[in-house]
Design an enzyme around this catalytic site. Structure first.
Site, PDB file in Angstrom:
ATOM      1  N   LYS A 123     -62.051 -54.834 -20.296  1.00 23.38           N
ATOM      2  CA  LYS A 123     -63.023 -55.683 -20.966  1.00 23.38           C
ATOM      3  C   LYS A 123     -64.268 -54.862 -21.269  1.00 23.38           C
ATOM      4  CE  LYS A 123     -66.182 -55.858 -18.805  1.00 23.38           C
ATOM      5  NZ  LYS A 123     -67.104 -54.748 -18.390  1.00 23.38           N
TER       6      LYS A 123
ATOM      7  N   TYR B 242     -68.580 -61.651 -18.049  1.00 19.75           N
ATOM      8  CA  TYR B 242     -67.995 -62.267 -16.841  1.00 19.75           C
ATOM      9  C   TYR B 242     -68.410 -63.739 -16.736  1.00 19.75           C
ATOM     10  CZ  TYR B 242     -66.467 -57.744 -15.039  1.00 19.75           C
ATOM     11  OH  TYR B 242     -65.838 -56.540 -14.867  1.00 19.75           O
TER      12      TYR B 242
HETATM   13  P1  NDP Z   1     -67.016 -44.017 -17.711  1.00 18.76           P
HETATM   14  O1  NDP Z   1     -68.117 -43.568 -18.580  1.00 18.76           O
HETATM   15  O2  NDP Z   1     -67.142 -43.784 -16.254  1.00 18.76           O
HETATM   16  O3  NDP Z   1     -65.626 -43.329 -18.180  1.00 18.76           O
HETATM   17  C1  NDP Z   1     -65.145 -43.411 -19.458  1.00 18.76           C
HETATM   18  C2  NDP Z   1     -64.080 -42.331 -19.656  1.00 18.76           C
HETATM   19  O4  NDP Z   1     -63.563 -42.498 -20.983  1.00 18.76           O
HETATM   20  C3  NDP Z   1     -64.600 -40.913 -19.594  1.00 18.76           C
HETATM   21  O5  NDP Z   1     -64.610 -40.368 -18.295  1.00 18.76           O
HETATM   22  C4  NDP Z   1     -63.636 -40.173 -20.490  1.00 18.76           C
HETATM   23  O6  NDP Z   1     -62.440 -39.883 -19.765  1.00 18.76           O
HETATM   24  C5  NDP Z   1     -63.213 -41.229 -21.518  1.00 18.76           C
HETATM   25  N1  NDP Z   1     -63.866 -41.034 -22.813  1.00 18.76           N
HETATM   26  C6  NDP Z   1     -63.238 -40.776 -23.965  1.00 18.76           C
HETATM   27  N2  NDP Z   1     -64.085 -40.661 -24.969  1.00 18.76           N
HETATM   28  C7  NDP Z   1     -65.318 -40.846 -24.458  1.00 18.76           C
HETATM   29  C8  NDP Z   1     -66.625 -40.847 -25.022  1.00 18.76           C
HETATM   30  N3  NDP Z   1     -66.840 -40.645 -26.333  1.00 18.76           N
HETATM   31  N4  NDP Z   1     -67.666 -41.077 -24.194  1.00 18.76           N
HETATM   32  C9  NDP Z   1     -67.476 -41.288 -22.895  1.00 18.76           C
HETATM   33  N5  NDP Z   1     -66.253 -41.317 -22.301  1.00 18.76           N
HETATM   34  C10 NDP Z   1     -65.173 -41.082 -23.087  1.00 18.76           C
HETATM   35  O7  NDP Z   1     -66.802 -45.563 -18.025  1.00 18.76           O
HETATM   36  P2  NDP Z   1     -66.247 -46.690 -17.072  1.00 18.76           P
HETATM   37  O8  NDP Z   1     -65.072 -46.204 -16.345  1.00 18.76           O
HETATM   38  O9  NDP Z   1     -67.365 -47.274 -16.299  1.00 18.76           O
HETATM   39  O10 NDP Z   1     -65.829 -47.836 -18.157  1.00 18.76           O
HETATM   40  C11 NDP Z   1     -64.673 -47.706 -18.943  1.00 18.76           C
HETATM   41  C12 NDP Z   1     -64.231 -49.100 -19.419  1.00 18.76           C
HETATM   42  O11 NDP Z   1     -63.977 -49.921 -18.286  1.00 18.76           O
HETATM   43  C13 NDP Z   1     -65.262 -49.841 -20.258  1.00 18.76           C
HETATM   44  O12 NDP Z   1     -64.608 -50.607 -21.256  1.00 18.76           O
HETATM   45  C14 NDP Z   1     -65.924 -50.789 -19.259  1.00 18.76           C
HETATM   46  O13 NDP Z   1     -66.453 -51.953 -19.852  1.00 18.76           O
HETATM   47  C15 NDP Z   1     -64.767 -51.114 -18.362  1.00 18.76           C
HETATM   48  N6  NDP Z   1     -65.197 -51.456 -17.001  1.00 18.76           N
HETATM   49  C16 NDP Z   1     -64.629 -52.535 -16.403  1.00 18.76           C
HETATM   50  C17 NDP Z   1     -64.956 -52.884 -15.111  1.00 18.76           C
HETATM   51  C18 NDP Z   1     -64.242 -53.979 -14.417  1.00 18.76           C
HETATM   52  O14 NDP Z   1     -64.654 -54.364 -13.330  1.00 18.76           O
HETATM   53  N7  NDP Z   1     -63.188 -54.534 -14.982  1.00 18.76           N
HETATM   54  C19 NDP Z   1     -66.003 -52.143 -14.368  1.00 18.76           C
HETATM   55  C20 NDP Z   1     -66.472 -50.951 -15.065  1.00 18.76           C
HETATM   56  C21 NDP Z   1     -66.093 -50.656 -16.339  1.00 18.76           C
HETATM   57  P3  NDP Z   1     -61.658 -38.485 -20.012  1.00 18.76           P
HETATM   58  O15 NDP Z   1     -62.621 -37.428 -19.618  1.00 18.76           O
HETATM   59  O16 NDP Z   1     -60.494 -38.611 -19.101  1.00 18.76           O
HETATM   60  O17 NDP Z   1     -61.280 -38.428 -21.462  1.00 18.76           O
END
Ligand code: NDP
Length: 428
Positions: free
Chosen positions: A173, A258
């Site tokens: 989400k 949420y």
């Molecule tokens: P992060 O910033 O921690 O990680 C995102 C990852 O996406 C990066 O580490 C990278 O992985 C990849 N990526 C690819 N392209 C990009 C870019 N242009 N900029 C940044 N990252 C990129 O984000 P989160 O893990 O916090 O969030 C990811 C998703 O999860 C979002 O949609 C967020 O809303 C959702 N979320 C949901 C939660 C829940 O409780 N359900 C809680 C937190 C987040 P790599 O290096 O492997 O390519």
């Protein structure tokens, strides 16, 4: 000597050794340990079971026990796409608790990180893919589903690629950054005959589900109102969440969703009116592109009014309550990864009482993964399919529209309960 006798003699020996200097009587009493049954578990149909589960504690409460685990060849193989904080800190560890899923591949734009993680999870390096490797991903039969965990604006393109590669998709989400993107994602997965689920973990969380059950069963009387607030203080202004092009919007997209989705799933109804205000401190460097706080109301066909709030600029706040004319049920820490508490406040037999309703607290991410795995295996629509995420996108747009115009936005009346959801999650 059989195993149980060996265990018993062993424990007696340990006690004896530890009691050096004790009298011969003490040693003698260790020899006379009672024949208590040892519960070493049993393997039944390839699954480990403990017969005493729940029976050792008053009331036989369901205290867990080992997962009702499927053997590896029956599990649905998942690749995790985007190895950020949520993926590495919450989702990947949850594969240690799932019963019907297994982690088979990683898809990442950062190979060095992916290699470290693959090693940590005992995965061969050939199971690491880049975002441009979908031709190879398509041919990897160990991947049946892909969990998309990247910034919001990337979800549409990634989900379309997953569906085109013949993979089922679990998407974080918010599903997308607009209803048009979300509709594309629903269409693409339907055309490819692949399942699409949006990771609304609250809908699989026991305390939240019990609150919804209380509301829908009439235990709180006639429902009058819902209240919810999800707020937190954001840090680094450079992070992707503060950039509209990657996040879609501010607090509403990320955490306000949420309150929005929680209200819809608690009532099962869809709102007919929305009224919203946005308040943003434009001097705060964090809010150059996205909004700070959103306060909105939603009126439902049954007459229930929801008053919901979200903010990126205040101390962590996570509460959710359902107000009926005979009772109030509320969740503390409503939207956290763990630590939810459910309270029921009512008047029974002329006495006012507040009771805490205890629930099990399974790993929310494992529960979600197992639900999707069972939906794939049994060909059942997920409880939170793409249509559920699409509806939230439409309502988010209505919230922004109301805030921008200062007018109440009227929405078409939708009949019936849970129009955008699949069947209730089956027990797993
Ligand atoms: P992060 O910033 O921690 O990680 C995102 C990852 O996406 C990066 O580490 C990278 O992985 C990849 N990526 C690819 N392209 C990009 C870019 N242009 N900029 C940044 N990252 C990129 O984000 P989160 O893990 O916090 O969030 C990811 C998703 O999860 C979002 O949609 C967020 O809303 C959702 N979320 C949901 C939660 C829940 O409780 N359900 C809680 C937190 C987040 P790599 O290096 O492997 O390519």
């Amino acid at each position: 000597m059989d195993r149980r006798t060996f265990i018993k003699r062993g424990s007696a020996l340990v006690a004896l050794t530890g009691a050096l200097g004790a009298t011969g009587d003490a040693a003698q009493s260790q020899e006379n340990l009672p024949e208590a049954p040892f519960d070493t578990g049993q393997v039944v149909d390839g699954k480990l079971r403990f017969g005493s589960e729940g029976s050792l504690i008053e009331g036989g409460a369901p205290f867990g026990g080992p997962p009702n685990q499927d053997p590896p060849d029956k599990r649905i193989g998942f690749a995790v796409l985007g190895l950020g904080r949520l993926a590495t800190e919450n989702i990947m560890p949850a594969f240690g608790r799932v019963k019907h899923a297994k982690l088979t591949a990683l898809i990442s734009g950062t190979p060095e990180k992916a290699r470290v993680l693959a090693a940590q999870y005992g995965m061969p390096e050939k199971q690491i893919y880049g975002y441009g490797d979908f031709d190879r991903i398509q041919n990897d039969s160990s991947i049946q589903a892909i969990y998309v965990v990247t910034p919001n604006a990337l979800h549409r393109e990634e989900v379309l690629k997953c569906a085109a590669a013949g993979k089922h998709v679990l998407c974080e989400k918010p599903m997308a950054t607009s209803s048009a993107e979300a509709a594309d994602m629903v269409r693409a997965c339907a055309q490819a005959n692949r399942k699409l689920m949006i990771a609304y973990r609250m809908q699989y969380q026991p305390h939240a589900r019990e609150l919804a059950r209380m509301v829908r069963s009439g235990e709180l009387g006639t429902m009058k109102a819902i209240s919810g607030f999800f707020g937190q203080n954001m840090g680094d202004p450079a992070q992707w969440r503060m950039h509209k092009s990657l996040a879609g919007g501010g607090a509403l997209y990320d955490i306000g969703i949420y309150c929005l989705n929680g209200t819809r799933f608690t009532l099962g109804e869809e709102p007919v009116e929305i009224n919203a205000r946005i308040v943003t401190n434009l001097n705060d460097p964090r809010f150059k592109e996205v909004e700070e706080s959103v306060y909105w109301t939603m009126l439902f066909p049954s007459g229930v009014m929801a008053t919901l709030s979200t903010s990126y600029a205040l101390h962590s706040t996570m509460h959710f309550g359902a107000h009926g004319d005979r009772g109030l049920a509320y969740l503390q820490n409503a939207f956290g990864y763990s630590g939810q508490r459910l309270f029921l406040d009512n008047t029974a037999n002329g006495r006012h009482a507040v009771a805490e309703i205890s629930q099990g607290e399974p790993d929310q991410f494992a529960t979600e993964l197992d639900h999707f795995a069972l939906c794939i295996r049994n060909d059942v629509k997920p409880r939170t399919p793409g249509e559920e995420g699409l509806q939230d996108m439409k309502l988010i747009e209505a919230i922004y529209q109301s805030a921008a115009s200062g007018q109440t936005v009227k929405l078409p009346r939708v009949e019936g309960l849970d129009p955008t959801r699949g069947p209730k999650p089956m027990a797993n």
